[in-house]
Design a protein around this motif. Structure first.
Motif, mmCIF file in Angstrom:
data_model
loop_
_atom_site.group_PDB
_atom_site.id
_atom_site.type_symbol
_atom_site.label_atom_id
_atom_site.label_comp_id
_atom_site.label_asym_id
_atom_site.label_seq_id
_atom_site.Cartn_x
_atom_site.Cartn_y
_atom_site.Cartn_z
ATOM 1 N N ASN A 1 22.687 12.602 7.058
ATOM 2 C CA ASN A 1 23.237 13.640 7.281
ATOM 3 C C ASN A 1 24.790 14.396 8.504
ATOM 4 O O ASN A 1 24.730 15.732 8.936
ATOM 5 C CB ASN A 1 22.360 15.685 7.355
ATOM 6 N N ILE B 1 24.000 13.360 11.599
ATOM 7 C CA ILE B 1 23.628 12.853 12.611
ATOM 8 C C ILE B 1 23.936 11.559 13.003
ATOM 9 O O ILE B 1 22.375 11.529 12.391
ATOM 10 C CB ILE B 1 22.960 14.211 12.875
ATOM 11 N N VAL C 1 9.937 20.297 23.890
ATOM 12 C CA VAL C 1 10.975 20.097 22.572
ATOM 13 C C VAL C 1 10.523 19.755 21.191
ATOM 14 O O VAL C 1 9.689 19.106 21.434
ATOM 15 C CB VAL C 1 11.854 19.359 22.973
ATOM 16 N N ARG D 1 13.340 18.092 17.860
ATOM 17 C CA ARG D 1 13.688 18.007 18.773
ATOM 18 C C ARG D 1 15.720 19.307 19.234
ATOM 19 O O ARG D 1 16.100 18.155 19.259
ATOM 20 C CB ARG D 1 14.234 16.347 17.383
ATOM 21 N N ARG D 2 14.611 19.772 18.599
ATOM 22 C CA ARG D 2 15.961 21.112 18.637
ATOM 23 C C ARG D 2 15.895 22.272 19.544
ATOM 24 O O ARG D 2 16.346 22.945 20.651
ATOM 25 C CB ARG D 2 16.426 21.625 17.872
ATOM 26 N N GLU D 3 14.269 22.522 19.893
ATOM 27 C CA GLU D 3 13.576 23.235 20.548
ATOM 28 C C GLU D 3 13.027 23.621 21.209
ATOM 29 O O GLU D 3 11.907 23.432 21.612
ATOM 30 C CB GLU D 3 13.450 24.647 19.026
ATOM 31 N N SER D 4 13.481 24.184 22.518
ATOM 32 C CA SER D 4 12.580 24.128 23.627
ATOM 33 C C SER D 4 11.888 25.282 24.513
ATOM 34 O O SER D 4 11.791 26.473 23.918
ATOM 35 C CB SER D 4 14.030 24.684 25.200
ATOM 36 N N PRO E 1 14.157 11.023 24.936
ATOM 37 C CA PRO E 1 15.669 10.808 24.076
ATOM 38 C C PRO E 1 15.501 12.425 23.713
ATOM 39 O O PRO E 1 14.982 13.256 22.427
ATOM 40 C CB PRO E 1 16.294 9.826 23.875
ATOM 41 N N VAL E 2 17.134 13.499 24.437
ATOM 42 C CA VAL E 2 16.574 14.666 23.129
ATOM 43 C C VAL E 2 18.037 15.219 23.810
ATOM 44 O O VAL E 2 18.820 14.310 23.670
ATOM 45 C CB VAL E 2 15.894 16.538 24.765
ATOM 46 N N ARG E 3 18.107 15.994 21.896
ATOM 47 C CA ARG E 3 20.229 15.911 21.591
ATOM 48 C C ARG E 3 20.544 16.691 23.263
ATOM 49 O O ARG E 3 19.697 17.752 23.492
ATOM 50 C CB ARG E 3 19.632 16.710 20.525
ATOM 51 N N ILE F 1 20.122 20.816 23.995
ATOM 52 C CA ILE F 1 18.860 21.644 23.948
ATOM 53 C C ILE F 1 19.663 22.163 25.357
ATOM 54 O O ILE F 1 18.282 23.460 25.618
ATOM 55 C CB ILE F 1 18.013 20.583 23.975
ATOM 56 N N PHE F 2 20.080 21.680 26.160
ATOM 57 C CA PHE F 2 20.226 21.890 27.509
ATOM 58 C C PHE F 2 21.350 23.325 27.577
ATOM 59 O O PHE F 2 21.267 24.544 28.784
ATOM 60 C CB PHE F 2 21.170 21.300 28.389
ATOM 61 N N GLY G 1 20.851 25.784 22.848
ATOM 62 C CA GLY G 1 20.329 24.546 21.914
ATOM 63 C C GLY G 1 19.852 25.475 20.967
ATOM 64 O O GLY G 1 19.422 24.925 20.024
ATOM 65 N N CYS G 2 18.584 26.570 20.447
ATOM 66 C CA CYS G 2 17.927 26.207 19.731
ATOM 67 C C CYS G 2 18.851 26.455 18.112
ATOM 68 O O CYS G 2 18.020 26.583 17.368
ATOM 69 C CB CYS G 2 16.767 27.206 19.517
ATOM 70 N N LYS H 1 22.140 23.767 13.816
ATOM 71 C CA LYS H 1 21.807 22.999 12.748
ATOM 72 C C LYS H 1 21.535 21.942 12.575
ATOM 73 O O LYS H 1 21.834 21.360 12.997
ATOM 74 C CB LYS H 1 23.201 24.391 11.762
ATOM 75 N N ASN H 2 20.629 21.756 11.836
ATOM 76 C CA ASN H 2 20.050 20.302 10.925
ATOM 77 C C ASN H 2 21.198 19.154 10.534
ATOM 78 O O ASN H 2 20.929 18.154 10.650
ATOM 79 C CB ASN H 2 18.868 19.919 10.441
ATOM 80 N N SER H 3 22.068 20.502 9.847
ATOM 81 C CA SER H 3 23.330 19.757 8.870
ATOM 82 C C SER H 3 24.354 20.387 8.857
ATOM 83 O O SER H 3 24.965 21.014 9.478
ATOM 84 C CB SER H 3 21.990 19.799 7.574
#
Ligand SMILES: Cc1cc2nc3c(=O)[nH]c(=O)nc-3n(C[C@H](O)[C@H](O)[C@H](O)COP(=O)(O)OP(=O)(O)OC[C@H]3O[C@@H](n4cnc5c(N)ncnc54)[C@H](O)[C@@H]3O)c2cc1C
Ligand code: FES
Ligand code: FES
Lengths: 111, 365, 96
Positions: A76, A78, B97, B100-103, C80-82, C85-86, C90-91, C94-96
């Motif tokens: 999608n 990403i 995490v 993969r998004r939310e801390s 590995p994190v995106r 997020i920092f 970060g929260c 969106k995913n798409s």
């Protein structure tokens, strides 16, 4: 590279969800909702998930549990999504990743 | 920030057992795993377990997993899935995490690390081609995802994982065309090896894979004989038609969180390499941190479960949930079982190695 | 056959056996040094796949015992994190 419909110990296949359609490099692939993207791709006979940055070599599934990051694709839009631990959602657009990939996908990153 | 008595990292057999013990002792426990489902490696293990009845002998791994999940659910254990633990601070705080998004931050009075192990690699020419994968990867594909990763498989390694996964590949409908073992002798339990032999799978001892060939994925595999110095013998190369190579070259404990926390580490080759030093209570050099299962030395699911329980009992006792006598009694029962599991030709070496780690801990105290 | 020296050791960063041997010849004797010198071990997998292979090469080439070749210094994030997020938001990504 096919689904195991009948298994001597595990019995008949119990799909993780309903049949849905996803788009892989523009081609329609039938998958089960909730199964891992890599599983759906392998069931459809696909083994090459990306090409590397330096040598432009093909890579595919290696660890299957999210540790090696060799199975990453553009999902999608990403890049660098580990397909072995990312579940299928209906209508997902999945692209072979070239190099480090690019947000938005489409142009397949580096050339 | 969320607060809890005990945080357990990893929901494999060790972590599940640890969390169950803590909950039974009356502790507040949060069990964290990066996967979408709990169980770790357990649900891939569709073969029957060895050992006595108490150790679930004759029961298949995934059934044991179902039992553990049921108990965890009855105890209402809070399970955080899709949560990767990315950092650990001051021995009591976790950085998590989610999706993969939310801390998230979690503070626990005790932390039990049960993160398992990771598969070792063998770097032959062409090992990055699609079709070359860990034996565990193949096991995950066939037994969890129900997809055959290849039709003609060459297995590297004749240890337990190598022979078990080979047999499971046959059960799934693939062909295992060779099991290649660098050592002059086979490594796995006789029962599993015999099953493969009966199925007609050829074993190549003193052999290794020289190269995987193919354009976009594996098309053939070249194996070669090794001399007594483990060097390839020129002229003994054989090219086998295969589309898959599975690597079963042992496991290495996943100790990164223990290292981040600053736990003391020691090197025990027979348990997989570097492991956190721990005592008989599974406590590391950092008071609030315990370890259990493959992270504390690679063994089997049955030992991982016992170690998990041990860590849970002692972590609970350190929170004052058990009297010293009760703690000793519960711990003693588990040690008796562990000693049984660690006996025999395969277990004895592991028992000695474990004792070595534990003696280090007492020296540093 | 692919040239032996050209064989990949670090899958993520595509670092060959030759490059690692060169680093050792130039004085690297630890995983951290090899990582800084060649990038081997700096990939997305955080050296989980290659560190043992590299440790073995160091041991073979230098005679340093394996127990002294400790895993690379762990630093958060251990996964590995995106990068986003920092960021404080970060929260909300969106995913798409
Ligand atoms: C391929 C393979 C095959 C095996 N086959 C057998 C077999 O047939 N029989 C047998 O007895 N043993 C087998 N084993 C050994 C097996 O490791 C143990 O039996 C047992 O599963 C170890 O339990 P554990 O709880 O320590 O680890 P695991 O079962 O590996 O569980 C650890 C869990 O922690 C999670 N985790 C790790 N790090 C983090 C983090 N930072 N954040 C969140 N979650 C994390 C992992 O994803 C995993 O779910 C096999 C192992 C492998 C890899
Ligand atoms: S195959 Fe290793 S991360 Fe997906
Ligand atoms: S293989 Fe070397 S960093 Fe991933």
């Amino acid at each position: 590279m096919s689904r195991i419909a009948e298994h001597p110990i595990l019995g008949p296949l119990k799909p993780s969800g309903r049949e849905v359609s996803i788009l892989v490099d523009g081609e329609e692939v039938i998958a089960y909702e909730g199964e891992m993207i890599a599983a759906a791709l392998m069931a459809s006979g696909r083994r090459v998930f990306r090409y590397t940055e330096k040598r432009r070599e093909p890579r595919g599934l290696y660890c299957a549990i999210g540790r090696c990051t060799d199975c990453v694709m553009i999902v999608n839009g990403i890049p660098n999504v580990r397909t072995c631990v990312t579940p299928v959602e209906p209508g997902m657009i999945i692209e072979t990743q070239r190099g480090i990939g690019r947000w938005g996908g489409g142009d397949h990153g580096i050339h | 920030m969320v607060f809890t008595d005990v945080a357990v990292v990893g929901a494999g057999p060790a972590g599940l057992s640890a969390a169950i013990e803590c909950a039974e002792a009356g502790a507040n426990v949060i069990l964290i795993d990066e996967n979408t489902k709990p169980g770790g490696q357990l649900f891939k293990q569709i073969h029957k377990f060895f050992g006595s009845r108490e150790h679930h002998a004759g029961v298949r791994g995934f059934r044991i997993g179902e039992e553990l999940l049921l108990r965890a659910r009855k105890l209402d254990i809070d399970v955080w899935l899709n949560c990767e633990v990315c950092g650990i601070y001051g021995g009591t705080e976790l950085w998590i995490v989610k999706n993969r998004r939310e801390s998230r931050r979690l503070k626990a009075r005790k932390i039990i690390l049960a993160t398992g192990a990771t598969e070792n690699a063998v770097a032959f020419s062409g090992w990055t081609l699609p079709g070359v994968m860990g034996a565990g990867a193949a096991q995950t594909m066939i037994n969890l995802h129900r997809v055959i990763p290849g039709n003609r498989v060459v297995m590297i390694g004749s240890g337990n994982v190598g022979v078990i996964v080979s047999y499971q590949l046959l059960q799934a409908g693939a062909d295992v065309i060779a099991v290649v073992e660098a050592a002059p002798r086979l490594g796995g339990y006789g029962v599993h090896t015999a099953k493969l032999r009966r199925a007609g799978v050829p074993f190549f001892t003193s052999h290794t894979v020289l190269e995987a060939r193919g354009k976009e994925s594996v098309e053939s595999v070249v194996i070669v004989r090794l001399d007594e110095y483990w060097k390839p013998v020129a002229g003994t190369e054989k090219e086998l038609e295969a589309d898959t190579v599975c690597i079963a070259a042992g496991l290495t404990p996943l100790i990164e969180l223990a290292m981040l926390a600053g736990c003391e580490i020691c090197f025990i080759p027979s348990l997989g390499g570097h492991v956190p030093v721990h005592d008989r209570r599974m406590r590391t050099s950092i008071e609030s941190i315990y370890v259990a299962g493959d992270i504390a030395g690679v063994e089997e699911a049955s030992t991982a479960m016992e170690e998990g329980r041990l860590s849970g009992i002692h972590a609970s006792a350190s929170l004052g949930l058990y009297s010293a006598d009760k703690e000793e009694e519960l711990s003693h029962q588990i040690w008796e079982r562990l000693d049984v599991l660690r006996s025999g030709p395969f277990g004895e070496g592991r028992r000695k190695a474990k004792e070595k780690i534990i003696s280090m801990k007492s020296m540093t105290q | 056959m692919e040239n032996e020296q050209n064989r990949l050791i670090c899958r993520c960063e595509e670092i060959t056996l030759e490059e690692i041997i060169q680093a050792i010849d130039n004085g690297c004797t630890s995983l951290n040094e090899i990582k800084r010198y060649t990038r081997a071990g700096m990939g997305l997998c955080q050296s989980r796949v290659c560190s043992r292979l590299i440790a073995r090469i160091i041991a073979e080439k230098t005679g340093k015992p394996l127990d002294e070749i400790v895993p690379v210094t762990a630093r958060p994030p251990s996964r590995p994190v995106r990068i986003d997020i920092f960021s404080p938001r970060g929260c909300n990504v969106k995913n798409s």
